[in-house]
Enzyme design. Sequence first.
Site, PDB file in Angstrom:
ATOM      1  N   HIS A 163      13.348 -12.809  -7.199  1.00 13.31           N
ATOM      2  CA  HIS A 163      12.636 -12.387  -8.470  1.00 13.31           C
ATOM      3  C   HIS A 163      12.825 -14.226  -9.160  1.00 13.31           C
ATOM      4  CE1 HIS A 163       9.800  -8.814  -7.472  1.00 13.31           C
ATOM      5  NE2 HIS A 163      10.695  -8.119  -7.055  1.00 13.31           N
ATOM      6  N   CYS A 205       9.921 -16.720  -9.262  1.00 17.64           N
ATOM      7  CA  CYS A 205       8.423 -17.441 -10.629  1.00 17.64           C
ATOM      8  C   CYS A 205       9.725 -18.290 -11.221  1.00 17.64           C
ATOM      9  CB  CYS A 205       8.434 -15.672 -11.313  1.00 17.64           C
ATOM     10  SG  CYS A 205       7.402 -15.046  -9.974  1.00 17.64           S
TER      11      CYS A 205
END
Length: 478
Positions: A163, A205
């Site tokens: 992430h 991301c």
Amino acid sequence: MIHYIIVALLFLEFINGNQVEHNAPNLSAKISKFLQNEAAVEGKKWALLVAGSRYYENYRHQADVCHAYQILKKGGLKDENIIVFMYDDIAYNSDNPRPGVIINSPNGVNVYEGVPKDYTGNNASVHNLFAVILGNRSGVIGGSGKVLNTGPKDNIFIYYTDHGSAGMVEMPLDEFVYADDLIKVLKKKHESKGYESMVIYMEACESGSMFEGLLMENLNIYATTASNATENSYPTYCNYDDSLPPGYDVCLGDLYSVSWMEDSEKHDLRSETLTQQFQVVKRRTSVENLAQVGSNVMEYGNLVLAKKFLYSYIGTNKVNNNYTSTEHGNGVTSPTKKAVSQREADLLYYQQKFINLDIFFFLHQFNRAPKGSKKRSEARMQLLNEINSRKVIDNKMKEISTLLVGATNGIAMMHGARPIGQPLVDDWSCLKTFVKTYEENCGSMTSYGMKYTRAFANMCNAGITEDQMIMATTRICK
């Protein structure tokens, strides 16, 4: 020097009466073989593989890293030159339908077998990550002690998957790697003459924000990212896809990651350049290819390095020697046409456990949790808790932003982005202070809440002070 020798090879072909254009494949093979031998003489290949998450719902990140290890191993790299960071809580997790096995695609082989356990559990820390990159063996705490003990002629490949958000990526212990800290470490590695060149592949991301406006060409580093500085990246081979084997409630891989790895497994990497692979991965990951759901793969740093062959960094599997294709990338199949952002993948995991248990029972004759069971009840509670947690974070951030700059300006503060080419924030210490202040007063950012890092950066750029942030978070969260 190498360039002069390549020119000499071309000249010899000419004076021997060969037409270069008609002997391109043969000449390319000669040049590739020369470069291969030259690399072996001048330096070693080193690799650092990092899965930045833990928990079973993040299965895909450790699957990605394990798969990458298998590619490097088959490519000829030695275990002593491959360093692996992963929490290692997936293979024997109680939710894993095949204990001891990790796969990275629906029909994939076990990629967990033989993977070195260099830095696992609490040893998979930011502190150790930076010490390993810098080759600081005495600075490592726990783990195998392996570091990038590289010299000025060595090539380094770094692959990270997990992430991320604006200006940061996560590590398994809920720590953050900030972009400015990473760049400082890379600069220090360069100043110590710790490598000839370096390639970084990053899956997360907003991963472009880790390098945009920050990674200078003179560091001799070429980096590609799964997304640009403002968008999500996407998992693939997920639990809503009928092609998954029975019992899997997770995403098996990440779109950018499986794209570069599956491409690497199909080609002779002595004759495939970084640019060629970048184009393959970019097409496969693009919005156009995935029916409006996808990301823009980016490249940063010294783009001249992209002309080098992949072999220089990750080796090549001898099985693919002399692979030829009329058009590079032909035969590479796309992952599932369905995709979900990194931040939503764990939500799907809980939803699948709760909602689709009856489907698994009827389709796979595997009654994992019948109605009324404790496991079904626990899955429902996990799903509801996750949804509620996200709503709480959203509301807190909206109220903090409104309190600081007003409702109208708060919207721009939450979602605004700087022009392309500029770094996320001018004062990185301000950003770190704001994140720390939020967590002290409002609780953990969580992987989901990381998406608000850009809002904190915008607050720093707008001149919001530490005292103002303390006041706002205390009033809203306490």
